[in-house]
Scaffold this motif. Sequence first.
Motif, PDB file in Angstrom:
ATOM      1  N   ALA A 147       0.822  -1.215   0.000  1.00  0.00           N
ATOM      2  CA  ALA A 147       0.000   0.000   0.000  1.00  0.00           C
ATOM      3  C   ALA A 147       0.850   1.257   0.000  1.00  0.00           C
ATOM      4  N   SER A 148       2.109   1.134   0.427  1.00  0.00           N
ATOM      5  CA  SER A 148       3.000   2.295   0.425  1.00  0.00           C
ATOM      6  C   SER A 148       3.420   2.684  -0.991  1.00  0.00           C
ATOM      7  N   ASP A 149       3.204   1.794  -1.945  1.00  0.00           N
ATOM      8  CA  ASP A 149       3.500   2.062  -3.356  1.00  0.00           C
ATOM      9  C   ASP A 149       2.395   1.417  -4.188  1.00  0.00           C
ATOM     10  N   LEU A 150       1.325   2.161  -4.427  1.00  0.00           N
ATOM     11  CA  LEU A 150       0.149   1.594  -5.096  1.00  0.00           C
ATOM     12  C   LEU A 150       0.459   1.069  -6.488  1.00  0.00           C
ATOM     13  N   ASN A 151       1.498   1.604  -7.135  1.00  0.00           N
ATOM     14  CA  ASN A 151       1.876   1.116  -8.458  1.00  0.00           C
ATOM     15  C   ASN A 151       2.455  -0.297  -8.408  1.00  0.00           C
ATOM     16  N   SER A 152       2.891  -0.712  -7.227  1.00  0.00           N
ATOM     17  CA  SER A 152       3.504  -2.036  -7.093  1.00  0.00           C
ATOM     18  C   SER A 152       2.464  -3.138  -6.910  1.00  0.00           C
ATOM     19  N   ILE A 153       1.215  -2.760  -6.695  1.00  0.00           N
ATOM     20  CA  ILE A 153       0.192  -3.737  -6.334  1.00  0.00           C
ATOM     21  C   ILE A 153      -0.102  -4.698  -7.489  1.00  0.00           C
ATOM     22  N   VAL A 154      -0.149  -5.981  -7.137  1.00  0.00           N
ATOM     23  CA  VAL A 154      -0.482  -7.049  -8.077  1.00  0.00           C
ATOM     24  C   VAL A 154      -1.777  -7.691  -7.598  1.00  0.00           C
ATOM     25  N   VAL A 155      -2.788  -7.704  -8.451  1.00  0.00           N
ATOM     26  CA  VAL A 155      -4.034  -8.398  -8.136  1.00  0.00           C
ATOM     27  C   VAL A 155      -4.507  -9.062  -9.417  1.00  0.00           C
ATOM     28  N   GLY A 156      -4.880 -10.329  -9.328  1.00  0.00           N
ATOM     29  CA  GLY A 156      -5.314 -11.004 -10.542  1.00  0.00           C
ATOM     30  C   GLY A 156      -5.357 -12.507 -10.400  1.00  0.00           C
TER      31      GLY A 156
END
Length: 460
Positions: free
Chosen positions: A175-184
Amino acid sequence: MKKYKNLIIVGNGFDRWQNLPTSYENFRLYYQEHIISAAEALGCSFYTVTDKTGKEQKLTAVELIYGDILNPEKLEDEFFWNLEARMDRMNDQAINLHFGRSEEGRKALKKAVSEATLLLRKLFCDWVGTIEIEEKNSGFVFGDDCFVINFNYTDTLEKRFGVKARNDFHIHGSASDLNSIVVGHASHPEKPFSELIEHRFIRSEDPKKGLPRLEGLYAVEAALYETDKHVVDRMDDLCVVFMENGVHMEDIENIYVLGHSFAPADSEYFEFLHAVTWCNCNYEALSPVGHMDMELFGAMLNGNDEALMAGIILNLQYAERHSNRLNPEQEDWFAYLDEGCDDKMPYDEKLSRLAVEQRFWMEQAERTQNKLEKLAEKYGKKVPANCHSILGYMEYVDGGYMERKHSANWHISCFSSEDRKRIKRVTRDLHIKNVKCYQTIDACIGKFAVEGSGNIENPS
């Protein structure tokens, strides 16, 4: 550096155990409240439909592409409760049928698919960003001999369990880097074939000579690729972090799985972690190259056009039948593609799946090799010719490891009796042994309880 003896694996149930609003039901409520404003802010299209009661509804591409496009309505609650499992269920045939074969229709299809994936990810990341973690004493401390593989996006471990940031690896981003989030999902890790959009396949003034439907198919395949977790890439990143932090697999004595559902989308992670913490593990066999059919690869590498074309056809056939695998009873709306084709290959799903997997491992081998070359620059040691594994390179750099004497023990928390039955079935199917299940997370991690906290170990 002190040896890491424990791997702590935390899933969403761990944060919910800490009374945090991180369930997919929480995301569903956030989505419903913000979907319209998010679509407006991004300039996305809206679709007005009439529901079963005769009332008009304002829908976005998310409902259109991830729902029943032939009878569009708001997504059912189950879509959110099983989000990752549902993200690969784009009905490519229905989507193509809805938008039609015209150039205008194909443009609208690609736009809708792009907006659907963009909006869903945008809302998910925004929702993650709203979750606040209060810093407090949980009554447990994971010491410096523990390394955390965190499937959550929060910093709960650091704020409540004494875990240092360097020992808390967020395998799906933070959450500290929203661009890093992986969902799928984890079912389409290979790139769609570029042949699907080459001129000779789909660009034609005469619809009977061209295959315009393949352009729509490519758009769906590309979206499925982009929304895949790319599990092997994530595991490679994990191995790089192991190497940088001195986490040696032969030192791991215990693996604690806390609040994780062992969902199919994550099964490859557990299969890998079991393999690398088991006696006599062969790192090279686990590498992408270790999974490749070298005879087939050699034929394609040496310009064997017949082998290459056979691979292309098998991959196209597999892509065409995505919807049929979701619903075997559904009519094959792509059947016309084979009309008038005298030299078509008979469809063999097992063979097609194998061709897809082999193409994926070839792609993956290149990405893993790039990571190895970067590590070689960092550590000043060339990658040996016979090394295609990051853990194997780690062992080479360190001059070899002590042979593991005992396989790691697994300690798994179970939320309910149904949860316990499913986890036991999954661990059995993955050949994970030395497993002990616990009724609660508190019981599972009793050995980490702070003295006087009242937490006790109670295996069941």
